[in-house]
Design an enzyme around this catalytic site. Structure first.
Site, PDB file in Angstrom:
ATOM      1  N   TRP A   1      -7.810  -2.671  -0.624  1.00 55.54           N
ATOM      2  CA  TRP A   1      -8.651  -2.803  -1.817  1.00 55.54           C
ATOM      3  C   TRP A   1      -8.364  -4.120  -2.522  1.00 55.54           C
ATOM      4  CZ3 TRP A   1     -10.092   2.077  -5.093  1.00 55.54           C
ATOM      5  CH2 TRP A   1     -10.757   2.994  -4.268  1.00 55.54           C
TER       6      TRP A   1
ATOM      7  N   ASP B   1       6.873   2.470  -8.853  1.00 56.96           N
ATOM      8  CA  ASP B   1       6.220   3.767  -8.962  1.00 56.96           C
ATOM      9  C   ASP B   1       5.313   3.722 -10.190  1.00 56.96           C
ATOM     10  OD1 ASP B   1       5.801   6.570  -9.819  1.00 56.96           O
ATOM     11  OD2 ASP B   1       7.225   7.044  -8.228  1.00 56.96           O
TER      12      ASP B   1
ATOM     13  N   GLY C   1      -2.944  -2.484   0.814  1.00 59.79           N
ATOM     14  CA  GLY C   1      -3.555  -3.673   0.256  1.00 59.79           C
ATOM     15  C   GLY C   1      -4.997  -3.966   0.595  1.00 59.79           C
TER      16      GLY C   1
ATOM     17  N   ASP D   1      -6.732   4.628  -6.288  1.00 57.26           N
ATOM     18  CA  ASP D   1      -6.905   5.366  -5.038  1.00 57.26           C
ATOM     19  C   ASP D   1      -5.621   6.126  -4.722  1.00 57.26           C
ATOM     20  OD1 ASP D   1      -8.559   6.119  -2.919  1.00 57.26           O
ATOM     21  OD2 ASP D   1      -7.709   4.628  -1.577  1.00 57.26           O
TER      22      ASP D   1
ATOM     23  N   ASP E   1       2.309  -0.518  -6.584  1.00 52.28           N
ATOM     24  CA  ASP E   1       2.614   0.568  -5.654  1.00 52.28           C
ATOM     25  C   ASP E   1       4.112   0.609  -5.412  1.00 52.28           C
ATOM     26  OD1 ASP E   1       2.709   2.340  -3.238  1.00 52.28           O
ATOM     27  OD2 ASP E   1       0.551   2.067  -3.290  1.00 52.28           O
TER      28      ASP E   1
ATOM     29  N   LYS F   1      -9.803   8.299  -7.773  1.00 52.83           N
ATOM     30  CA  LYS F   1      -9.914   9.366  -6.781  1.00 52.83           C
ATOM     31  C   LYS F   1      -9.207  10.620  -7.277  1.00 52.83           C
ATOM     32  CE  LYS F   1      -7.507   9.071  -2.885  1.00 52.83           C
ATOM     33  NZ  LYS F   1      -7.213   8.558  -1.528  1.00 52.83           N
TER      34      LYS F   1
END
Length: 228
Positions: A55, A91, A53, A113, A73, A153
């Site tokens: 970000w 998911d 958490g 990320d 998440d 990312k």
């Protein structure tokens, strides 16, 4: 290839703890935000792979009470949400973009990320990372506003260049960078995209990458997100 050990606290880990952030990764986002001006007051932000958490914490402060930060998440957040934060325990491969659009509308910024569970194999780790980045692209196609921003990312190698090529067909400007706070042993790169050109695309729109065979396989649940 030996798998990297990130369990030992470093300077950024200690700084995150001192400042009350959930993970050291917050300094990556803060650096990129300072460099590119990613966040602004009132933005609606979607954060993929949000746990633990950090970000979300940073974004919630930047967008203020007029903005919204939605995190997704498969791992829970172990803290109380602020008034402008929402969290979905799911998911990313199971979350339905159509349902998200119906409930929350479109977003100004999508962050990803997401990171795979690495095994120390350059090829496999890169392929899994690209598969997660590809899934993030699906969220972008359906949930990002025209002109919006995307930060994702991905590990270098494999289909990294193909991912870049795909993103350049969707955005006016695409940049690659590695924050100073990234671990020196990591092959992670961040791709920052501005000026989304195709808002409201269909659910099936996706880059044609070799990692498709990994995303679609029955083992997709093996690669949860994990921020370091």
């Amino acid at each position: 290839m030996k798998k990297a050990d990130y369990s030992r606290p470093d300077y950024y880990s200690r700084m995150a703890k001192e400042k009350g952030f959930a993970a050291r990764s917050v300094f990556k986002l803060a650096e990129l935000d300072s460099r590119y001006g990613i966040l602004r007051h009132g933005m609606r932000v979607l954060d993929l792979g949000a746990s633990p958490g950090s970000w979300m914490q940073y974004c919630a402060e930047k967008v203020g009470g007029d903005g919204l930060v939605l995190g997704i998440d498969r791992k829970p957040l172990n803290r109380q949400l602020k008034a402008n934060e929402r969290f979905m325990l799911s998911d990313v491969f199971m979350a339905e973009t159509a349902a998200l659009r119906a409930q929350y509308g479109a977003f100004d910024l999508v962050l990803s990320d997401l990171a795979p569970e690495t095994i120390g194999s350059k090829f496999t780790d890169s392929a899994r990372s690209i598969a997660l980045a590809e899934r993030a692209c699906q969220f972008v196609e359906y949930l990002l506003k025209p002109g919006g921003k995307f930060l994702v990312k991905a590990f270098q190698g494999g289909d990294f260049d193909r991912l870049l090529k795909f993103l350049r067909t969707r955005f006016a400007k695409v940049l690659t960078t590695k924050p100073k706070s990234s671990r020196s042993s990591s092959r992670e790169m961040y791709i920052y995209c501005q000026g989304f050109a195709k808002g409201g695309a269909t659910e099936v729109a996706r880059p044609k990458l070799r990692a498709d065979r990994i995303v679609r396989g029955p083992g997709r649940e093996q690669w949860p997100s994990s921020r370091r």
